[in-house]
Scaffold this motif. Structure first.
Motif, mmCIF file in Angstrom:
data_model
loop_
_atom_site.group_PDB
_atom_site.id
_atom_site.type_symbol
_atom_site.label_atom_id
_atom_site.label_comp_id
_atom_site.label_asym_id
_atom_site.label_seq_id
_atom_site.Cartn_x
_atom_site.Cartn_y
_atom_site.Cartn_z
ATOM 1 N N GLY A 1 58.157 32.218 -21.489
ATOM 2 C CA GLY A 1 58.579 33.513 -20.986
ATOM 3 C C GLY A 1 58.562 34.640 -21.992
ATOM 4 O O GLY A 1 59.001 35.750 -21.678
ATOM 5 N N CYS A 2 58.062 34.415 -23.185
ATOM 6 C CA CYS A 2 58.028 35.449 -24.237
ATOM 7 C C CYS A 2 56.700 36.197 -24.165
ATOM 8 O O CYS A 2 55.813 36.033 -25.014
ATOM 9 C CB CYS A 2 58.253 34.827 -25.606
ATOM 10 S SG CYS A 2 59.862 34.023 -25.788
ATOM 11 N N ASP A 3 56.557 37.041 -23.153
ATOM 12 C CA ASP A 3 55.274 37.696 -22.915
ATOM 13 C C ASP A 3 54.917 38.677 -24.021
ATOM 14 O O ASP A 3 53.739 38.821 -24.364
ATOM 15 C CB ASP A 3 55.292 38.419 -21.569
ATOM 16 C CG ASP A 3 53.960 39.066 -21.258
ATOM 17 O OD1 ASP A 3 52.965 38.331 -21.075
ATOM 18 O OD2 ASP A 3 53.887 40.308 -21.224
ATOM 19 N N ALA A 4 55.901 39.358 -24.580
ATOM 20 C CA ALA A 4 55.588 40.312 -25.655
ATOM 21 C C ALA A 4 54.974 39.593 -26.846
ATOM 22 O O ALA A 4 54.017 40.086 -27.461
ATOM 23 C CB ALA A 4 56.850 41.069 -26.077
ATOM 24 N N ALA A 5 55.513 38.423 -27.177
ATOM 25 C CA ALA A 5 54.952 37.653 -28.287
ATOM 26 C C ALA A 5 53.533 37.194 -27.960
ATOM 27 O O ALA A 5 52.647 37.219 -28.825
ATOM 28 C CB ALA A 5 55.840 36.447 -28.591
ATOM 29 N N LEU A 6 53.303 36.786 -26.724
ATOM 30 C CA LEU A 6 51.951 36.373 -26.332
ATOM 31 C C LEU A 6 50.983 37.543 -26.460
ATOM 32 O O LEU A 6 49.867 37.386 -26.969
ATOM 33 C CB LEU A 6 51.960 35.837 -24.901
ATOM 34 C CG LEU A 6 50.598 35.457 -24.324
ATOM 35 C CD1 LEU A 6 49.903 34.387 -25.162
ATOM 36 C CD2 LEU A 6 50.739 34.992 -22.868
ATOM 37 N N GLY A 7 51.401 38.714 -26.025
ATOM 38 C CA GLY A 7 50.537 39.883 -26.160
ATOM 39 C C GLY A 7 50.204 40.189 -27.603
ATOM 40 O O GLY A 7 49.053 40.491 -27.941
ATOM 41 N N TRP B 1 63.069 30.270 -29.731
ATOM 42 C CA TRP B 1 64.250 30.119 -30.595
ATOM 43 C C TRP B 1 64.222 31.064 -31.798
ATOM 44 O O TRP B 1 65.056 30.955 -32.695
ATOM 45 C CB TRP B 1 64.351 28.678 -31.101
ATOM 46 C CG TRP B 1 64.182 27.627 -30.054
ATOM 47 C CD1 TRP B 1 63.282 26.599 -30.065
ATOM 48 C CD2 TRP B 1 64.933 27.464 -28.842
ATOM 49 N NE1 TRP B 1 63.415 25.824 -28.939
ATOM 50 C CE2 TRP B 1 64.424 26.337 -28.172
ATOM 51 C CE3 TRP B 1 65.987 28.169 -28.257
ATOM 52 C CZ2 TRP B 1 64.925 25.904 -26.941
ATOM 53 C CZ3 TRP B 1 66.480 27.745 -27.033
ATOM 54 C CH2 TRP B 1 65.959 26.630 -26.396
ATOM 55 N N GLY B 2 63.250 31.963 -31.848
ATOM 56 C CA GLY B 2 63.132 32.868 -32.981
ATOM 57 C C GLY B 2 62.179 32.369 -34.045
ATOM 58 O O GLY B 2 62.190 32.876 -35.172
ATOM 59 N N GLY B 3 61.344 31.400 -33.705
ATOM 60 C CA GLY B 3 60.327 30.901 -34.627
ATOM 61 C C GLY B 3 59.046 31.700 -34.497
ATOM 62 O O GLY B 3 59.067 32.937 -34.471
ATOM 63 N N CYS B 4 57.941 31.000 -34.382
ATOM 64 C CA CYS B 4 56.633 31.647 -34.253
ATOM 65 C C CYS B 4 55.949 31.207 -32.966
ATOM 66 O O CYS B 4 56.224 30.128 -32.439
ATOM 67 C CB CYS B 4 55.728 31.283 -35.427
ATOM 68 S SG CYS B 4 56.275 31.925 -37.025
ATOM 69 N N LEU B 5 55.071 32.039 -32.487
ATOM 70 C CA LEU B 5 54.106 31.627 -31.468
ATOM 71 C C LEU B 5 52.797 31.390 -32.192
ATOM 72 O O LEU B 5 52.326 32.257 -32.935
ATOM 73 C CB LEU B 5 53.951 32.685 -30.385
ATOM 74 C CG LEU B 5 53.051 32.301 -29.207
ATOM 75 C CD1 LEU B 5 53.603 31.085 -28.471
ATOM 76 C CD2 LEU B 5 52.889 33.473 -28.247
ATOM 77 N N SER B 6 52.231 30.194 -31.991
ATOM 78 C CA SER B 6 51.105 29.747 -32.821
ATOM 79 C C SER B 6 49.840 29.535 -32.006
ATOM 80 O O SER B 6 49.889 29.046 -30.868
ATOM 81 C CB SER B 6 51.470 28.433 -33.523
ATOM 82 O OG SER B 6 52.567 28.610 -34.392
ATOM 83 N N HIS C 1 55.539 36.136 -35.558
ATOM 84 C CA HIS C 1 56.963 35.839 -35.524
ATOM 85 C C HIS C 1 57.571 36.404 -34.243
ATOM 86 O O HIS C 1 57.147 37.444 -33.742
ATOM 87 C CB HIS C 1 57.660 36.423 -36.751
ATOM 88 C CG HIS C 1 57.292 35.718 -38.021
ATOM 89 N ND1 HIS C 1 57.832 34.510 -38.385
ATOM 90 C CD2 HIS C 1 56.400 36.039 -38.990
ATOM 91 C CE1 HIS C 1 57.304 34.112 -39.535
ATOM 92 N NE2 HIS C 1 56.431 35.027 -39.933
ATOM 93 N N CYS C 2 58.581 35.705 -33.716
ATOM 94 C CA CYS C 2 59.132 36.035 -32.420
ATOM 95 C C CYS C 2 60.612 36.402 -32.521
ATOM 96 O O CYS C 2 61.339 35.833 -33.339
ATOM 97 C CB CYS C 2 58.999 34.841 -31.464
ATOM 98 S SG CYS C 2 57.308 34.239 -31.291
ATOM 99 N N GLU C 3 61.037 37.311 -31.674
ATOM 100 C CA GLU C 3 62.453 37.594 -31.559
ATOM 101 C C GLU C 3 63.136 36.425 -30.863
ATOM 102 O O GLU C 3 62.587 35.841 -29.924
ATOM 103 C CB GLU C 3 62.678 38.870 -30.740
ATOM 104 C CG GLU C 3 62.204 40.131 -31.424
ATOM 105 C CD GLU C 3 62.579 41.367 -30.627
ATOM 106 O OE1 GLU C 3 63.337 41.234 -29.640
ATOM 107 O OE2 GLU C 3 62.099 42.465 -30.979
ATOM 108 N N GLN C 4 64.329 36.081 -31.317
ATOM 109 C CA GLN C 4 65.051 34.957 -30.736
ATOM 110 C C GLN C 4 65.554 35.342 -29.342
ATOM 111 O O GLN C 4 66.319 36.288 -29.172
ATOM 112 C CB GLN C 4 66.219 34.550 -31.617
ATOM 113 C CG GLN C 4 66.938 33.303 -31.132
ATOM 114 C CD GLN C 4 68.052 32.890 -32.073
ATOM 115 O OE1 GLN C 4 68.794 33.716 -32.588
ATOM 116 N NE2 GLN C 4 68.178 31.602 -32.308
#
Length: 280
Positions: free
Chosen positions: A11-17, A250-255, A272-275
């Motif tokens: 559900g972390c669409d901003a990180a995917l973008g 969890w605030g890690g990374c999207l890889s 890096h992702c916001e938790q």
């Protein structure tokens, strides 16, 4: 054309973008595989699904346990928990289209690249399963997801038994073992009895258990496998194994892994992702 695998998005669409921008993703040129758990726990599951739908066959997806949980919640087979964030899908005006798209996805995929095979699942495979077995068993579940038996399947999907594979399994028991292996497995015994209580890293295996990929004689050992699901394992890069859940939610990374001319040529790219939630 570039080939990529991306780990759990949840559900972390901003990180995917941001990751797609980082890798320079081109819908006309590249192919991306998402290794399941597209939804839940993060802030915008619906946006993730819509992004995937827009890109058609350029972004190819697997289903993970959270994606199946979404379907179960939508069909009244499971109540959302306090940590679930499925409302962006369940309350969406395009809910029916989003859920139908999820039902079109499968639990395992294979990709041929430079004469080699990349086998992808969300969680793991049982030691006795070959790559061909894995794809065939995933197809059994896929057929139910697309058919009139979906509600009944979802109501019978949950449970930890049977805890091992047998060719004699039929009906709901057979489908449950397939689902549990492909979307929940971390540890099992040397003879393939699955454990669903332990979520530690691979180095902290409980007595009598092994990470599924370290079982001696695993039938898929000669095929490169990519998987997600195991955030406490993190990034894993072996000659025949890629673990890509690095804890985005969890605030890690999207890889992502970008493959080169062969499957052995790999580049790790991360944002890096916001938790969105705290583990626990």
């Amino acid at each position: 054309m570039a080939l990529y695998c991306i780990g759990d998005i949840q559900g972390c669409d901003a990180a995917l973008g941001r990751l797609l921008d980082t890798i320079g993703f081109s819908a006309s040129r590249d192919t991306v595989y998402l290794l399941g758990d597209l939804v839940n726990r993060g802030p915008d599951s619906a946006a993730v699904l819509r992004r995937c739908m827009r890109h058609g066959d350029t972004i190819r997806c697997l289903l993970g346990n959270h994606d199946l949980h979404l379907l179960a919640a939508a069909h009244g087979a499971r109540k959302p928990s306090r940590r679930d964030t499925l409302g962006t899908v369940l309350d969406a005006p395009d809910r029916a289209a989003l859920l139908d798209w999820v039902c079109q996805q499968t639990l395992a995929r294979a990709h041929k690249h430079a004469g080699q095979t990349l086998l992808m699942v969300h969680a793991g495979v049982l030691p006795a399963w070959s790559a061909a077995d894995t794809l065939a068993y995933a197809d059994e579940v896929h057929a139910v997801l697309r058919g009139p038996g979906l509600p009944g399947f979802l109501h019978a999907m949950y449970g930890n038994t049977p805890d091992h594979w047998s060719d004699d399994l039929t009906g709901a028991d057979r489908l449950r073992v397939i689902v549990n292996a492909l979307t929940r497995l971390r540890f099992c015994s040397a003879d393939g009895v699955m454990d669903f209580e332990s979520t530690e890293s691979a180095s902290a295996a409980p007595p009598g258990l092994l990470p599924w990929f370290d079982v001696p004689g695993r039938s898929t050992a000669g095929t490169l496998m990519a998987f997600g699901h195991w955030s406490t394992l993190g990034w894993l890069n072996r000659s025949d194994l890629l673990g890509l859940d690095t804890g985005c939610v969890w605030g890690g990374c999207l890889s992502a892994v970008r493959f080169g001319a062969t499957l052995a040529e790999r580049e790790l790219l991360q944002v890096h992702c916001e938790q969105a939630q705290a583990p626990g």
